[in-house]
Write an enzyme that holds these catalytic residues in place. Structure first.
Site, PDB file in Angstrom:
ATOM      1  N   LYS A  97      10.863  15.805  13.507  1.00  0.00           N
ATOM      2  CA  LYS A  97      10.302  14.553  13.025  1.00  0.00           C
ATOM      3  C   LYS A  97      10.534  14.535  11.516  1.00  0.00           C
ATOM      4  CE  LYS A  97       6.251  11.775  12.309  1.00  0.00           C
ATOM      5  NZ  LYS A  97       4.824  11.829  11.940  1.00  0.00           N
ATOM      6  N   GLY A 158      -3.163   8.065   8.065  1.00  0.00           N
ATOM      7  CA  GLY A 158      -4.563   8.441   7.992  1.00  0.00           C
ATOM      8  C   GLY A 158      -5.539   7.337   7.672  1.00  0.00           C
ATOM      9  N   ALA A 184       1.509   6.417  12.631  1.00  0.00           N
ATOM     10  CA  ALA A 184       0.670   6.370  11.429  1.00  0.00           C
ATOM     11  C   ALA A 184      -0.192   5.111  11.394  1.00  0.00           C
ATOM     12  CB  ALA A 184       1.485   6.475  10.145  1.00  0.00           C
ATOM     13  N   GLY A 185      -1.451   5.339  11.052  1.00  0.00           N
ATOM     14  CA  GLY A 185      -2.375   4.241  10.827  1.00  0.00           C
ATOM     15  C   GLY A 185      -3.150   3.764  12.035  1.00  0.00           C
ATOM     16  N   ASN A 206      -2.733  11.128  15.231  1.00  0.00           N
ATOM     17  CA  ASN A 206      -3.288  12.400  14.779  1.00  0.00           C
ATOM     18  C   ASN A 206      -4.695  12.224  14.230  1.00  0.00           C
ATOM     19  OD1 ASN A 206      -2.088  15.132  12.614  1.00  0.00           O
ATOM     20  ND2 ASN A 206      -3.952  14.929  13.759  1.00  0.00           N
ATOM     21  N   THR A 207      -4.816  11.562  13.081  1.00  0.00           N
ATOM     22  CA  THR A 207      -6.100  11.487  12.388  1.00  0.00           C
ATOM     23  C   THR A 207      -7.207  10.926  13.266  1.00  0.00           C
ATOM     24  OG1 THR A 207      -5.008  11.239  10.236  1.00  0.00           O
ATOM     25  CG2 THR A 207      -7.294  10.510  10.392  1.00  0.00           C
TER      26      THR A 207
END
Length: 257
Positions: A97, A158, A184-185, A206-207
């Site tokens: 990645k 995040g 992301a986001g 993830n976050t």
């Protein structure tokens, strides 16, 4: 069965997960298991590249999951390429990645350095999954360079803001020749469902999992959101309209003549 195919490799899950920010390795392991994911990304800067059996990686079953090293923290193409090559030399599969984020505040990807690194890594035999701004022009250049996917951000890393780049992602999906992974986001299962309803092939989260009160339960919720969004896309969503339109006909009401 509706399967995700990347570079000729099939996956039953369309949810990819990251490994950062978890309170413990046990919480990370439980979240990964609950997510149903088959692709797990790990920041190379967080592991001992000379010892891929370190504490964190010992909790990821590499027979069950595709371990996807990422170049998070790389500030330019040279750093990203060096990290990818180190991971391959240490025994990782040649999948990466690609992340090039020189700005430490917003962590937005550098389009020029990302394209440069992608061209080098593809020629070097890597399967490259590049993280990018939601830039349709850059996405086309990366596909032409031979990347296996494009991974536009929904919002900065995040932030949990959701699909703030919806219009641009829509164009990328429309023009895509490779799978589109929204990365992301995404902070809620509804965000993942939204991306999938648009026609994204997968999402990476993830976050939102790591900071949840119960990461494993949140992973299940995201898994369901991804599945629901994909099913809605395949079923065919109705188009938006300006004027109201009755769901029941107004003519012949109770046989009114």
């Amino acid at each position: 069965m509706d399967r995700l195919t990347i570079a000729g490799r099939e996956f039953s899950s369309r949810l990819m997960v990251g490994t950062g920010k978890f309170s413990s390795n046990a919480a990370m392991q439980a979240a990964i298991e609950a997510s149903g994911s088959e692709i797990v990304t790990v920041a190379l800067r967080r592991v001992d590249i000379e010892n891929l059996q370190d504490d964190m990686l010992a909790h990821i079953d590499r027979e069950k999951y595709l371990l996807l090293p990422n170049t998070s923290g790389a500030r330019d193409a040279d750093e990203a390429v060096r990290l990818a090559r180190l991971a391959r030399a240490a025994g990782c599969e040649p999948w990466v990645k690609l992340e090039v984020t020189p700005d430490p505040y917003y962590l937005l990807p550098d389009p020029i350095e990302t394209l440069k690194a992608a061209e080098i890594l593809v020629k070097d035999g890597f399967t490259v999954l590049p993280y990018i701004n939601a830039d349709p022009v850059l996405a086309k250049h990366l596909q032409e360079a031979g990347t296996a996917t494009v991974m536009p951000l929904g919002a900065p890393i995040g932030t949990n803001k959701g699909v703030r780049t919806r219009d641009q992602i829509g164009i990328i999906i429309e023009q895509a020749l490779v799978p589109v992974v929204v990365d992301a986001g995404l902070g809620a299962p509804s965000h993942a469902a939204e991306a999938m309803e648009m026609g994204a092939d997968a999402v990476l989260v993830n976050t939102a999992l790591a900071v949840a009160r119960d990461p494993a339960a949140m992973s299940i919720a995201f898994r369901k959101g991804v599945e629901a969004g994909r099913e809605a896309f395949l079923a065919g969503l109705g188009s938006e309209k300006i004027k109201a339109e009755a769901s029941s006909p107004l003519t012949g009401f109770l046989r009114d003549e």
